[in-house]
Each structure stands twice: as C-alpha cells, then as structure tokens.
Scaffold this motif. Sequence first.
Motif, PDB file in Angstrom:
ATOM      1  N   LEU A  35       0.712  -1.267  -0.137  1.00 23.38           N
ATOM      2  CA  LEU A  35      -0.076   0.002   0.022  1.00 23.38           C
ATOM      3  C   LEU A  35       0.876   1.174  -0.108  1.00 23.38           C
ATOM      4  O   LEU A  35       0.461   2.253  -0.778  1.00 23.38           O
ATOM      5  CB  LEU A  35      -0.902  -0.019   1.161  1.00 23.38           C
ATOM      6  N   TYR A 100      -6.966  -4.637   9.417  1.00 29.30           N
ATOM      7  CA  TYR A 100      -7.726  -4.964   8.466  1.00 29.30           C
ATOM      8  C   TYR A 100      -6.850  -5.263   6.871  1.00 29.30           C
ATOM      9  O   TYR A 100      -6.569  -4.173   6.601  1.00 29.30           O
ATOM     10  CB  TYR A 100      -8.934  -4.148   8.093  1.00 29.30           C
ATOM     11  N   VAL A 102      -5.434  -7.760   3.572  1.00 28.22           N
ATOM     12  CA  VAL A 102      -5.689  -9.040   2.624  1.00 28.22           C
ATOM     13  C   VAL A 102      -4.434  -9.045   1.988  1.00 28.22           C
ATOM     14  O   VAL A 102      -3.813  -7.808   1.425  1.00 28.22           O
ATOM     15  CB  VAL A 102      -6.997  -9.071   1.491  1.00 28.22           C
ATOM     16  N   GLN A 107      -5.965  -9.291  -3.391  1.00 24.21           N
ATOM     17  CA  GLN A 107      -6.793  -8.049  -3.123  1.00 24.21           C
ATOM     18  C   GLN A 107      -7.855  -7.862  -4.359  1.00 24.21           C
ATOM     19  O   GLN A 107      -7.361  -8.417  -5.549  1.00 24.21           O
ATOM     20  CB  GLN A 107      -6.051  -6.928  -2.841  1.00 24.21           C
ATOM     21  N   GLY A 108      -9.026  -7.426  -4.134  1.00 22.85           N
ATOM     22  CA  GLY A 108     -10.154  -6.913  -5.109  1.00 22.85           C
ATOM     23  C   GLY A 108     -10.833  -8.139  -5.941  1.00 22.85           C
ATOM     24  O   GLY A 108     -11.448  -7.877  -6.502  1.00 22.85           O
ATOM     25  N   HIS A 109     -11.036  -9.236  -5.000  1.00 15.60           N
ATOM     26  CA  HIS A 109     -11.683 -10.357  -5.348  1.00 15.60           C
ATOM     27  C   HIS A 109     -12.750 -10.714  -4.249  1.00 15.60           C
ATOM     28  O   HIS A 109     -13.229 -11.946  -4.414  1.00 15.60           O
ATOM     29  CB  HIS A 109     -10.949 -11.669  -5.620  1.00 15.60           C
ATOM     30  N   GLY A 110     -12.968  -9.917  -3.260  1.00 16.01           N
ATOM     31  CA  GLY A 110     -14.036 -10.134  -2.489  1.00 16.01           C
ATOM     32  C   GLY A 110     -13.714 -10.544  -1.043  1.00 16.01           C
ATOM     33  O   GLY A 110     -14.709 -10.629  -0.127  1.00 16.01           O
ATOM     34  N   GLY A 112     -11.765  -9.203   1.159  1.00 16.34           N
ATOM     35  CA  GLY A 112     -12.078  -8.064   2.056  1.00 16.34           C
ATOM     36  C   GLY A 112     -13.545  -7.937   2.492  1.00 16.34           C
ATOM     37  O   GLY A 112     -13.545  -7.758   3.530  1.00 16.34           O
ATOM     38  N   LYS A 113     -14.461  -8.004   1.712  1.00 10.82           N
ATOM     39  CA  LYS A 113     -15.668  -7.861   1.798  1.00 10.82           C
ATOM     40  C   LYS A 113     -16.124  -8.873   3.167  1.00 10.82           C
ATOM     41  O   LYS A 113     -16.806  -8.602   3.862  1.00 10.82           O
ATOM     42  CB  LYS A 113     -16.480  -8.074   0.627  1.00 10.82           C
ATOM     43  N   SER A 134      -7.014   3.912   5.946  1.00  8.75           N
ATOM     44  CA  SER A 134      -5.676   4.061   5.008  1.00  8.75           C
ATOM     45  C   SER A 134      -6.262   5.108   3.844  1.00  8.75           C
ATOM     46  O   SER A 134      -7.508   5.143   3.717  1.00  8.75           O
ATOM     47  CB  SER A 134      -5.123   2.828   4.655  1.00  8.75           C
ATOM     48  N   ASP A 136      -6.011   3.600   0.941  1.00 15.17           N
ATOM     49  CA  ASP A 136      -6.342   2.605   0.103  1.00 15.17           C
ATOM     50  C   ASP A 136      -7.749   2.765  -0.556  1.00 15.17           C
ATOM     51  O   ASP A 136      -8.713   2.669   0.114  1.00 15.17           O
ATOM     52  CB  ASP A 136      -5.994   1.072   0.495  1.00 15.17           C
ATOM     53  N   ARG A 138      -9.524   0.779  -2.083  1.00 13.50           N
ATOM     54  CA  ARG A 138     -10.161  -0.359  -1.938  1.00 13.50           C
ATOM     55  C   ARG A 138     -10.805  -0.429  -0.509  1.00 13.50           C
ATOM     56  O   ARG A 138     -12.087  -0.975  -0.355  1.00 13.50           O
ATOM     57  CB  ARG A 138      -9.471  -1.715  -2.016  1.00 13.50           C
ATOM     58  N   ARG A 141     -13.589   2.060  -0.152  1.00  9.94           N
ATOM     59  CA  ARG A 141     -14.845   1.752  -0.825  1.00  9.94           C
ATOM     60  C   ARG A 141     -15.564   0.951   0.136  1.00  9.94           C
ATOM     61  O   ARG A 141     -16.925   0.895   0.143  1.00  9.94           O
ATOM     62  CB  ARG A 141     -14.470   0.953  -2.134  1.00  9.94           C
ATOM     63  N   ARG A 142     -15.032   0.050   0.456  1.00 12.65           N
ATOM     64  CA  ARG A 142     -15.562  -1.049   1.599  1.00 12.65           C
ATOM     65  C   ARG A 142     -16.364  -0.325   2.671  1.00 12.65           C
ATOM     66  O   ARG A 142     -17.171  -0.758   3.162  1.00 12.65           O
ATOM     67  CB  ARG A 142     -14.559  -2.061   2.237  1.00 12.65           C
ATOM     68  N   TYR A 143     -15.504   0.781   3.228  1.00 11.94           N
ATOM     69  CA  TYR A 143     -16.271   1.488   4.419  1.00 11.94           C
ATOM     70  C   TYR A 143     -17.352   2.251   4.169  1.00 11.94           C
ATOM     71  O   TYR A 143     -18.432   2.217   4.740  1.00 11.94           O
ATOM     72  CB  TYR A 143     -15.099   2.184   5.050  1.00 11.94           C
TER      73      TYR A 143
HETATM   74  C1  LIG Z   1      -8.651  -2.915   2.189  1.00 17.17           C
HETATM   75  C2  LIG Z   1      -8.458  -4.515   2.044  1.00 17.17           C
HETATM   76  C3  LIG Z   1      -8.435  -5.206   3.236  1.00 17.17           C
HETATM   77  C4  LIG Z   1      -9.823  -4.758   1.042  1.00 17.17           C
HETATM   78  O1  LIG Z   1      -9.612  -6.278   0.900  1.00 17.17           O
HETATM   79  P1  LIG Z   1      -9.930  -6.676  -0.781  1.00 17.17           P
HETATM   80  O2  LIG Z   1      -9.852  -8.318  -0.771  1.00 17.17           O
HETATM   81  O3  LIG Z   1      -9.076  -5.939  -1.819  1.00 17.17           O
HETATM   82  O4  LIG Z   1     -11.449  -6.224  -0.804  1.00 17.17           O
HETATM   83  P2  LIG Z   1     -12.682  -6.622  -1.791  1.00 17.17           P
HETATM   84  O5  LIG Z   1     -11.936  -7.075  -2.950  1.00 17.17           O
HETATM   85  O6  LIG Z   1     -13.608  -7.045  -1.108  1.00 17.17           O
HETATM   86  O7  LIG Z   1     -13.447  -5.163  -1.973  1.00 17.17           O
HETATM   87  C5  LIG Z   1     -12.498  -4.146  -2.692  1.00 17.17           C
HETATM   88  C6  LIG Z   1     -13.339  -3.250  -3.396  1.00 17.17           C
HETATM   89  O8  LIG Z   1     -12.667  -2.056  -4.224  1.00 17.17           O
HETATM   90  C7  LIG Z   1     -12.721  -2.345  -5.504  1.00 17.17           C
HETATM   91  N1  LIG Z   1     -11.216  -1.967  -6.229  1.00 17.17           N
HETATM   92  C8  LIG Z   1     -10.560  -3.062  -6.405  1.00 17.17           C
HETATM   93  N2  LIG Z   1      -9.594  -1.994  -6.893  1.00 17.17           N
HETATM   94  C9  LIG Z   1      -9.834  -0.792  -6.949  1.00 17.17           C
HETATM   95  C10 LIG Z   1      -8.971   0.647  -6.989  1.00 17.17           C
HETATM   96  N3  LIG Z   1      -7.804   0.558  -7.439  1.00 17.17           N
HETATM   97  N4  LIG Z   1      -9.735   1.716  -6.823  1.00 17.17           N
HETATM   98  C11 LIG Z   1     -10.889   1.585  -6.323  1.00 17.17           C
HETATM   99  N5  LIG Z   1     -11.752   0.538  -5.981  1.00 17.17           N
HETATM  100  C12 LIG Z   1     -10.990  -0.866  -6.331  1.00 17.17           C
HETATM  101  C13 LIG Z   1     -13.229  -3.896  -5.795  1.00 17.17           C
HETATM  102  O9  LIG Z   1     -13.675  -3.928  -7.017  1.00 17.17           O
HETATM  103  C14 LIG Z   1     -13.903  -3.948  -4.488  1.00 17.17           C
HETATM  104  O10 LIG Z   1     -15.214  -3.359  -4.845  1.00 17.17           O
HETATM  105  P3  LIG Z   1     -16.629  -4.198  -5.252  1.00 17.17           P
HETATM  106  O11 LIG Z   1     -16.791  -5.320  -4.326  1.00 17.17           O
HETATM  107  O12 LIG Z   1     -17.630  -3.242  -5.008  1.00 17.17           O
HETATM  108  O13 LIG Z   1     -16.437  -4.646  -6.706  1.00 17.17           O
HETATM  109  C15 LIG Z   1      -7.203  -4.721   1.078  1.00 17.17           C
HETATM  110  O14 LIG Z   1      -7.372  -4.218  -0.185  1.00 17.17           O
HETATM  111  C16 LIG Z   1      -6.079  -4.439   1.790  1.00 17.17           C
HETATM  112  O15 LIG Z   1      -5.323  -5.083   2.211  1.00 17.17           O
HETATM  113  N6  LIG Z   1      -5.356  -2.988   1.499  1.00 17.17           N
HETATM  114  C17 LIG Z   1      -4.087  -2.661   1.979  1.00 17.17           C
HETATM  115  C18 LIG Z   1      -4.188  -2.489   3.518  1.00 17.17           C
HETATM  116  C19 LIG Z   1      -5.091  -1.466   3.782  1.00 17.17           C
HETATM  117  O16 LIG Z   1      -5.567  -0.163   3.657  1.00 17.17           O
HETATM  118  N7  LIG Z   1      -6.183  -2.020   4.901  1.00 17.17           N
HETATM  119  C20 LIG Z   1      -7.217  -1.037   5.545  1.00 17.17           C
HETATM  120  C21 LIG Z   1      -6.584  -0.418   6.564  1.00 17.17           C
HETATM  121  S1  LIG Z   1      -7.866   0.624   7.227  1.00 17.17           S
END
Ligand SMILES: CC(C)(COP(=O)(O)OP(=O)(O)OC[C@H]1O[C@@H](n2cnc3c(N)ncnc32)[C@H](O)[C@@H]1OP(=O)(O)O)[C@@H](O)C(=O)NCCC(=O)NCCS
Length: 302
Positions: A35, A100, A102, A107-110, A112-113, A134, A136, A138, A141-143
């Motif tokens: 990240l 939190y 992944v 990442q980006g395959h669900g 995290g959700k 953070s 990020d 991704r 978006r989740r939050y």
């Molecule tokens: C945040 C994190 C835990 C989420 O895990 P993940 O497996 O990537 O999450 P998901 O795949 O369930 O969800 C990611 C979403 O972002 C979307 N996405 C993927 N790449 C993206 C990008 N570059 N920009 C915006 N959205 C993006 C995905 O399509 C998905 O949305 P959707 O379910 O509506 O399609 C992970 O990305 C991570 O470890 N990030 C780095 C550490 C971090 O920042 N942690 C949070 C600290 S507060």
Amino acid sequence: MTTTSQDVRAPLIRPMREDDLPAVALIRRDGFLDLDQRVLPRSAPDPLAPSEEASLGWQERTGFTLRHDPGGCWVAEVAGELVGFATSSVRELTWMLHTYVVLPVVQGHGVGKALLDAALAHGQGCLRGMLSASLDPRAVRRYRLAGFSLHPQMTFEGPLDRALLPVVDKVREGSAADVDLMNSIDRQRRGSAHGVDHEWLLGHARLVVSDTGTGAGYAYVSPQGGAQLLAATNRRTAARLLWECLAATPPGGSVSQQHLTAANEWAIDVGMAARLSLRPDGYLALRGMKPPMPYVHHGVFG
Ligand SMILES: CC(C)(COP(=O)(O)OP(=O)(O)OC[C@H]1O[C@@H](n2cnc3c(N)ncnc32)[C@H](O)[C@@H]1OP(=O)(O)O)[C@@H](O)C(=O)NCCC(=O)NCCS
C-alpha cells in the motif's frame, strides 16, 4: 501464493486463533508495504517493512484484542493458506476496526468484503462505529459501502523547534487511578469509554492528565513525541495536553502527529504555532456519530 482467482472467490472465513498471529503479522507487513508503495507521495522516504521489534509489539497488541474480543477477530483462508484478516472490538455501544489486511496478490476479489462483514457482525447492536482508514481506495470503498461517513484526517510533521514550545502548566503524570476520569471524558466526547483498552495503553505509553476547576483531559504520549490518544472536556485543556505531548519529542527529533480532523481546529492551531507541516492522511470513518472533539483518536482503539 499459488491459488487461482477462483479459489480466492470462495475463501474460508474462520475465527482468528492465537497461533495465527505470526502469519497475520506477515500479511500485515506485506499488505501495508505494498500500500505504501502505491500511495505514498514521491517526497516521502522509501517505505520500509516494520522492524522485528515492531512486528512483535503489534502481535502482542493484537493478542490483547483477540483475548478481549475473540468474536471480532477473523482470518480468511484459501487452499489452506491464510490470505487476510480483520480484528475489531466493541466498547460499550461502539464497534471499532483495529487492523484489516488482505495479501496484495489476493486483493480486489471479495476476500476483504467477507472479512469486514464477519468483523462488523461482532458490532451488531452497536449504535456507533469508528475506524481510522488508510488511503487505499479499496478499503475506503468497503467502508463507505458499509455505511461509514469518511472524514479526512490530517498529519502534522517536521522537526520540532523547542524555542516555539510554550510553558505548559496544570498537567501532571497520570496513572491507573485516572481510569474512571478518562472513561467519563471518553463517554462525553465519543459516546463510549475505552474501558479495558486503558490496561493496554497504561502499560505501553506515558499518560498525562489535566484536571482543573474549568476542564479535564488526558493524553497518551507517543515515545517519538505527539499524542497517541487525547480527549478533553474543552479546547484549552486539549491544547495544553497536545503541547505537553509535542514537548516529549526527543531532543533534535522530528514529530509526526497523526489523526487530526477538521472538527479539531484547536489541534491544527497548535501544529501551526509549532510551525509543523500539515498534510492529508486517510480518513476517520464513522457510523452513527460525528467526529469527536476536542479529541485526537487512537489509530487502533479509536
Ligand atoms: C482494504 C483491503 C483489506 C480490502 O480487501 P480486498 O480483498 O481488496 O477487498 P474486496 O475485494 O472485498 O473489495 C475491494 C473493492 O474495491 C474495488 N477495487 C479494486 N481495485 C480498486 C481500485 N484501484 N480503486 C477503487 N476500487 C477498487 C473492488 O472492485 C471491490 O469493490 P466491489 O466489491 O464493489 O467490486 C485490502 O485491499 C488491503 O489489504 N489493502 C491494504 C491495507 C489497507 O489499506 N487496509 C485497510 C486499513 S484501514
């Protein structure tokens, strides 16, 4: 990791165990290093993995969360390998997300959700939710999709010019005897006490307290200077405590004061008076509550 993206779409989500801690610490290291490489500004120093000591400290703190909130701590497995985790706690009627992550390749395959849904279920029935997010996209978006409002956070940093420090009075060292006072201030400021979190914080940081006829507050001081957590009943007391925390910066050192929100302009004014540099730094994500003030939230305990 050799799993296919099809495996990744059907992760096993199970409760975290104590013996998962070394493996989740590695996921945290890889996830945040990746990240940082993606989002840190070019002017920032090259990101580094946490030291062995920092990683062990994180495992110790996460073990504390796991003991007190086993229902808030989850891991994701794909093909028998750990690929992600989420830790969270509930204090009174507030749910807090602690860590939190992944693995980058997954990442980006669900995953995290699925993890966030499991952690959020721990807070079912809570009136409020709080987390420090953070940068990020991704994560953000989740939050937001989970109903959190995103309040930009700022960080002050730079070398501390001690000639700019005012004389601070009406601040004393704190102790476990101040826990009731701190819980009462927290309830006023953010709707819930930190409760058992003070056990951890008291064992790992210096506590300073100000308790006068006109206001009360407390702060846990970061060893590098600045406040890890600060709460007060008025701005004047909060500013006094923040100056005390800045004064704890080791001589010749630089300070980084994170977790400032626009609701806390008293803190922005302290940083400006100290001639520190302000930059945006992620979000305070909140559900069912407004940004607390006067308050500097803890990055993990809220
Ligand atoms: C945040 C994190 C835990 C989420 O895990 P993940 O497996 O990537 O999450 P998901 O795949 O369930 O969800 C990611 C979403 O972002 C979307 N996405 C993927 N790449 C993206 C990008 N570059 N920009 C915006 N959205 C993006 C995905 O399509 C998905 O949305 P959707 O379910 O509506 O399609 C992970 O990305 C991570 O470890 N990030 C780095 C550490 C971090 O920042 N942690 C949070 C600290 S507060």
